[in-house]
Design an enzyme around this catalytic site. Structure first.
Site, PDB file in Angstrom:
ATOM      1  N   GLY A  86       0.824  -1.207   0.000  1.00 43.73           N
ATOM      2  CA  GLY A  86       0.000   0.000   0.000  1.00 43.73           C
ATOM      3  C   GLY A  86       0.854   1.252   0.000  1.00 43.73           C
ATOM      4  O   GLY A  86       0.990   1.942   1.007  1.00 43.73           O
ATOM      5  N   TYR A  87       1.483   1.521  -1.137  1.00 38.33           N
ATOM      6  CA  TYR A  87       2.343   2.704  -1.267  1.00 38.33           C
ATOM      7  C   TYR A  87       1.607   3.809  -2.034  1.00 38.33           C
ATOM      8  O   TYR A  87       1.328   4.869  -1.519  1.00 38.33           O
ATOM      9  CB  TYR A  87       3.611   2.348  -2.043  1.00 38.33           C
ATOM     10  CG  TYR A  87       4.769   1.889  -1.204  1.00 38.33           C
ATOM     11  CD1 TYR A  87       4.579   1.211  -0.002  1.00 38.33           C
ATOM     12  CD2 TYR A  87       6.083   2.120  -1.627  1.00 38.33           C
ATOM     13  CE1 TYR A  87       5.647   0.780   0.755  1.00 38.33           C
ATOM     14  CE2 TYR A  87       7.159   1.684  -0.871  1.00 38.33           C
ATOM     15  CZ  TYR A  87       6.942   1.016   0.313  1.00 38.33           C
ATOM     16  OH  TYR A  87       8.010   0.593   1.049  1.00 38.33           O
ATOM     17  N   SER A  88       1.311   3.518  -3.318  1.00 36.48           N
ATOM     18  CA  SER A  88       0.777   4.546  -4.218  1.00 36.48           C
ATOM     19  C   SER A  88      -0.609   4.999  -3.791  1.00 36.48           C
ATOM     20  O   SER A  88      -1.390   4.232  -3.228  1.00 36.48           O
ATOM     21  CB  SER A  88       0.687   4.010  -5.643  1.00 36.48           C
ATOM     22  OG  SER A  88       1.965   3.772  -6.142  1.00 36.48           O
TER      23      SER A  88
ATOM     24  N   GLU B 292      16.407  -3.458  -2.294  1.00 36.94           N
ATOM     25  CA  GLU B 292      15.705  -4.700  -2.556  1.00 36.94           C
ATOM     26  C   GLU B 292      15.148  -4.796  -3.966  1.00 36.94           C
ATOM     27  O   GLU B 292      14.255  -5.574  -4.234  1.00 36.94           O
ATOM     28  CB  GLU B 292      14.603  -4.888  -1.499  1.00 36.94           C
ATOM     29  CG  GLU B 292      15.163  -5.131  -0.115  1.00 36.94           C
ATOM     30  CD  GLU B 292      16.142  -6.309  -0.050  1.00 36.94           C
ATOM     31  OE1 GLU B 292      15.910  -7.317  -0.741  1.00 36.94           O
ATOM     32  OE2 GLU B 292      17.134  -6.200   0.679  1.00 36.94           O
TER      33      GLU B 292
ATOM     34  N   ASN C 137      10.284   5.818 -15.833  1.00 36.85           N
ATOM     35  CA  ASN C 137      11.579   6.050 -16.483  1.00 36.85           C
ATOM     36  C   ASN C 137      11.967   7.528 -16.447  1.00 36.85           C
ATOM     37  O   ASN C 137      13.158   7.860 -16.441  1.00 36.85           O
ATOM     38  CB  ASN C 137      11.551   5.519 -17.917  1.00 36.85           C
ATOM     39  CG  ASN C 137      11.674   4.001 -17.956  1.00 36.85           C
ATOM     40  OD1 ASN C 137      11.600   3.341 -16.919  1.00 36.85           O
ATOM     41  ND2 ASN C 137      11.872   3.439 -19.140  1.00 36.85           N
ATOM     42  N   GLU C 138      10.968   8.404 -16.404  1.00 37.92           N
ATOM     43  CA  GLU C 138      11.271   9.837 -16.309  1.00 37.92           C
ATOM     44  C   GLU C 138      11.893  10.143 -14.938  1.00 37.92           C
ATOM     45  O   GLU C 138      12.862  10.909 -14.847  1.00 37.92           O
ATOM     46  CB  GLU C 138       9.999  10.671 -16.505  1.00 37.92           C
ATOM     47  CG  GLU C 138       9.473  10.663 -17.941  1.00 37.92           C
ATOM     48  CD  GLU C 138       8.890   9.332 -18.371  1.00 37.92           C
ATOM     49  OE1 GLU C 138       8.282   8.641 -17.529  1.00 37.92           O
ATOM     50  OE2 GLU C 138       9.037   8.952 -19.555  1.00 37.92           O
TER      51      GLU C 138
END
Lengths: 397, 342, 397, 342
Positions: free
Chosen positions: C127-129, C244, C383-384
């Site tokens: 549960g990060y984003s 990790e 990638n940005e």
């Protein structure tokens, strides 16, 4: 929608073609075709031929001795000239200073300078860029301080194209340092013979001497050489950037370059057959040719809009980017096409002498021209600057 | 698995870098052992492996050196293959500077040898021979009664004429014609093609490592410029669009470094495996060198176009990579053919 | 320099290969090969097989029941698994929470949770984003307010991969709003069965249901479920990001994907011959294969440095970018390779049913997998974001 | 030279755009005259030129419409070529919805017809027939005693079986098998190949114009997102790296627009000239559609990956462009062949 030229346009194109066939000196075309730097005499000769026909100043009103062509006619003329390997018209007097004088100059300035541009008395060069002000004109440092009837100019200009042939230079100079950077700039005409004007060559990485540095030390310029109002220089510079960038896409040059590339690819042999038949090289050529077909139409769309009276806008930024990408791609393929011959680099930059290139005639210019044309995505507002303009003015980002 | 350099190679690289910074010439480089590093102990040197070659040429490229080491190594390697022990010794100590005349005009990247030798003379034309002008010995490929063979030719001898111009890579290239020129057949009566294949693979590795070193210098030069050049009141390196392009560039340079390592590690492999890596590496290094040359010029802006700024010769050197030993497409086709065959 | 594996490494690789040959259920490999979404049972079965062999937690110390492999061994294992079409190991418990608990957790937390990860009792999700905090974790809004022995959590998480299979979720939550954004974040373990936790599927554009939204409404979480100190969450998140990220380049996946692409290109016929023999398609494959050969070595260089004790750094950003470029290029070529078959798109996203794809077996997954893998250049730090990290930390721009 | 639309076309485009915004179905579109615009006056319509087709399909693409207009136009055009006046009238008024069954399985982009007809029956298999499921008439290509010929087949007839799945482009595609299905031979006894060539060229123009419209919508959607979505405290559209990529994208979309104009302007040209433009345009539009799909997803970030956001179906529609009527490489090879021949 109608993609074809009107009957009048076709008649004009045929007239241009006939003129080029009859009047373009073959030795000049040969020099252009082989990418040899033209002498001052060469340029002046071609200008005189065009002037005799009334075609030197295609974009000028007839009242000033121009041909008063519309955008489509100008495009036709430029394209036909490129395809015929005609020398380019030196733009500094004809496409830059001339229109500025018509818009911002006094009657006296117009009467004095415009005829001298047409008859070749004056060769103008451009004093915009400075070592510390490349894409960022607002930061220019050359100063002009009023002293009686004169401005005293001090500073340094750079990237002055064909300045070595010029007797006159128009300059952006700072006349007020106490206002915001864009507000204190003026547009000044300077005689290259004035004491304190010194020109030094810049050799480019292909070995050519096209551009120069111009040093200005206590140069006294009569105040009547100011164009427009004092501190109106930024307005004039912007007018030039948006209104007088003709032929920005370079479709004619690209078309001529592609035809030359195909000739080389048919002449070079790779693995027992013409390079043109190698599927990978054929694919590289096909891709750039399809792109050029599309860009030619983009270019015509912009020209048709301009001919119909639309103000040129952000489209010129798009044409600048795509035009340089396609021309540079063609130069890159030409370099690839000549294969190992490109290893020879008999350049003044390296040697100071003019050794001839081994291999077939077409091989010599390939690598130097490729190198030289890296400049076109840098000068005239780099492609990065153009992307910024598109993002801000067109996309609202 | 170990990607660190041996102590000897690291020392050589360090002293080479220092010496080149002070502007070393041919004899100083020879004295330093640069040529010895290109030959095995059996051949009279102290290196000769893929990573020996990679280390030396990365430094030469980094310094932008135009000393004719690659050509001496290529021609000298053939002399070693031909058991010309005394000559190899003189190559290593710097007395003899050989060059290899192999390509012929109009052949593009396919080296079809039409020059002919019979008895003690040779006739034919060679093309784009790098460093021939400064060589005092030419190793020349030609057909004789045994097929493709190798010959030693004195460049000053009667019947040898050189037409020399500067090279895009720096240094010089020559067209050479042999008109009944005196030639000494060297090496075994068969197998010259095999010897040439291996030495060209090693020379391609050298060229790729040289390009890698050049790219590292160009990268540093561009970063310096981005950090210091100001436009619109701030360093241009603070503009995100340029940052991202620079990030992409360094990623590609790391890919090129890995490609050079791959070839160095497979130089001694079986011919097919070696050829596969020669072509993969040359394709990638050619592509990357081209990208780095163009992007470094564009990121610099106008100053990069001037000969008086140091980038020009390095950009030309990078572009020249694609014009020697086979270009991007040539090696891609070879890679496809090898993969299809295997 | 030595590009080859040591004798020990080769022995280990052979052992892994034998194990995969003997123990990997063919029906699971078949599902992986045909890009069918695995069921929860499928994943649990494979985890159990690995755990029985002691290879489930390759990166864990032996003291905690792991295999304690070095970076080279881990790479070998991951590559061999990818080449054998083994199911992937679900990373949330094993590669993310496990190491966090070992570094920041209490002894009680370690003793309780780590064995449950290994034996499959717990399936963790992440549960990060949040909807408003994608690449910018510092702006997350889910709050945890202390209330006696509990935190009361409110907010919304998104992109929760395989959350539909999970019974536990670890979350970043805001525990202090009065400090600068990074400083007020904590790391909390939440039972999915707690009242107020609601999970809703997100269907992706290829029609798969892999990710979810998780709504948290007045969820009461015991304070002993806090990992590390209160407001230490940012440190933990950064630790996870830099330490990790295994298998970031995805060399094994790319290698397996390239082999599958080549099989398709040999099977498809174009213009009377195998597509693989079309020079343009062969060139596309060759280019990506050469790139992959180089990237595999870049990857090994980083792994060898890690095995020798070097701290992983900006290299992971470079591998992330190049790895996603190559894998996406392979997916793109696979889509191209199947030609008109890709027009059929029997997807749950469109239809809600599971129609079978017409054409050969390999044709069905090509377009959906291409679409699905557009995500890999977006998630885990787009990638940005990675280019920004390279420019700032490596290049000093 | 005039790049502005005629008044009629502009009015059609405007009313079409308005109607599509309100969510028009097949019969509303027919009523509006969308189908009539695809046929010449001789054929019973009021358009049929390249720019009529371009205008209609740009709007359909802009709206993301999945109404089977392209297929009805393609099959209806063949009916017109075969002088099936009554049927064409019903196509134009919306009563008949035809589809063209031409491609066969395993042929990739080379339409080699192996289906066979004899007497009043047809046998064979057709592949990836778009909109066949909603068609009430099939125009089918098959070999008979005269060579390649065209047939009218009722999709509900005995011996006709459809296997239908959703299409990547939106809408549906079917595999069709004909097992002694009743078929009515239509059109002249020779020249079907020439008719098909022209109608496929027109359909390729339609597909390219559709893609252009879709790209315009995707561009607007992406710009909106860039202007409103905030990260790190500012709209993501204020980040220069994204600005430059967006600028490159709109330049390529303008190239695609010019390519569509080129094909529209040459649809009535001689077959070779037409084919050259078909291939150049399809190559460019395929390339650009692919770029726009990928960049719009990347510039959006995660939300673009979700089916509930509107971008997904449009991105799939853009990717699907390359999978119908020949992909990028197929058309590049055709372009090379045509250039070499001319």
């Amino acid at each position: 929608m109608d993609l074809s030229y009107s009957a009048e346009d076709i008649a004009f194109r045929d007239e241009v073609r006939r003129f080029l066939r009859d009047k373009l000196p073959p030795e000049l075309a040969q020099k252009v075709r082989s990418h040899t730097l033209l002498s001052k005499d060469n340029f002046e000769r071609w200008h005189a031929i065009l002037n005799e026909r009334g075609w030197l100043a295609g974009n000028w009103p007839k009242a000033f001795g121009g041909a008063e062509w519309n955008a489509v006619q100008r495009h036709i003329f430029e394209e036909e000239c490129a395809l015929a390997d005609a020398p380019r018209i030196i733009p500094f007097g004809l496409h830059m200073l001339g229109p500025v004088l018509m818009k911002f100059g006094t009657k006296a300035q117009q009467d004095h300078y415009l005829p001298r541009i047409l008859d070749g008395t004056d060769w103008w060069c451009q004093g915009y860029s400075e070592p510390e002000a490349g894409s960022d004109l607002a930061s220019l440092r050359t100063t002009a301080v009023r002293d009686g009837d004169h401005y005293v100019v001090n500073g340094q200009k750079t990237w002055t194209t064909l300045g070595q042939y010029a007797n006159k230079i128009f300059c952006l100079v700072r006349t007020d340092s106490n206002v915001k950077p864009q507000a204190g700039i003026s547009f000044l005409l300077i005689d290259m013979d004035t004491p304190g004007v010194e020109i030094r060559p810049i050799v480019l990485i292909d070995g050519t001497h096209e551009v120069n540095e111009v040093f200005l030390t206590d140069v006294r310029v009569p105040v009547e050489n100011l164009v427009g109002e004092e501190n109106q220089g930024w307005t004039i510079a912007k007018y030039l950037l948006t209104h007088e960038r003709t032929n920005i896409a370079g479709v004619g040059f690209a078309t001529a370059g592609l035809a030359a590339l195909k000739r080389i690819a048919r002449a070079e042999r790779a693995g027992g057959r013409p390079l043109a038949e190698n599927p990978h090289f054929a694919a590289r050529i096909a891709r750039v040719e399809m792109d050029l077909m599309a860009m030619a139409t983009t270019n015509l769309r912009v020209i048709a809009a301009a001919a119909a009276g639309a103000a040129p806008g952000v489209e010129s930024s798009m044409l600048k980017i795509k035009g340089t990408q396609i021309r540079q791609a063609i130069n890159d393929l030409t370099r690839r096409a000549v294969g190992p011959w490109a290893m020879a680099f008999p350049s003044e930059a390296v040697e100071g002498t003019n050794l001839s290139h081994p291999g077939p005639d077409y091989a010599g210019p390939a690598a130097p021209v490729y190198l030289n044309y890296r400049k076109i995505s840098i000068y005239g507002g780099s492609n990065e600057i153009q992307r910024g303009i598109i993002a801000k003015t067109m996309l609202g980002l | 698995m170990d990607f660190s350099l041996t102590e000897e190679r690291r020392m050589l690289a360090d002293s080479l870098r220092g010496t080149l910074k002070r502007g070393a010439d041919w004899s100083q480089l020879a004295e330093l052992g640069v040529l010895g590093a290109l030959f095995t102990e059996d051949e009279g040197g102290f290196g000769g492996g893929g990573f020996d070659i990679a280390v030396v040429f990365e430094e030469l490229g980094r310094a932008g050196s135009t000393a004719p080491i690659l050509d001496a190594g290529l021609a000298g390697g053939l002399l070693a293959d031909c058991c010309e022990t005394a000559l190899v010794e003189r190559v290593i100590d710097g007395t003899t500077r050989p060059a290899f005349a192999h390509d012929e005009p109009g052949n593009r990247y396919d080296a079809t040898v039409r020059s002919r030798a019979s008895g003690d003379t040779i006739n034919g034309a060679k093309s784009m021979v790098v460093s021939a002008e400064v060589a005092n010995l030419l190793v020349v490929s030609a057909q004789d009664q045994d097929g493709l063979s190798l010959f030693a030719v004195e460049p000053g001898a009667k019947g040898v004429s050189l037409r020399t111009v500067p090279a895009l890579s720096g240094g010089q290239v020559s067209e050479i014609t042999f008109d009944n020129a005196p030639a000494r057949r060297i090496g075994p009566s068969t197998g010259a093609a095999r010897l040439i294949e291996y030495r060209l693979a090693a020379a391609t590795l050298a060229l790729c490592a040289d390009a890698l070193g050049t790219m590292e210098t160009v990268k540093e030069m561009t970063l310096d410029y981005l950090r210091t050049r100001k436009q619109f009141g701030r360093p241009i390196g603070s503009f995100q669009a340029l940052q991202h392009r620079m990030a992409d560039l360094v990623i590609e340079i790391e890919q090129a470094r890995s490609a050079v390592i791959n070839l160095a590690g497979h130089l001694g492999a079986q011919p097919e495996q070696r050829a596969l890596h020669v072509s993969a590496t040359k394709n990638i290094v050619g592509r990357t060198a081209h990208l780095v040359a163009e992007e470094s010029i564009q990121l610099h802006g106008g100053i990069a176009m001037t000969e008086s700024y140091a980038l020009g010769p390095l950009a030309r050197r990078l572009i020249a990579v694609d014009h020697r030993f086979g270009d991007e497409d040539w090696h891609m086709e070879r890679f496809i053919a090898l993969r299809t065959a295997s």
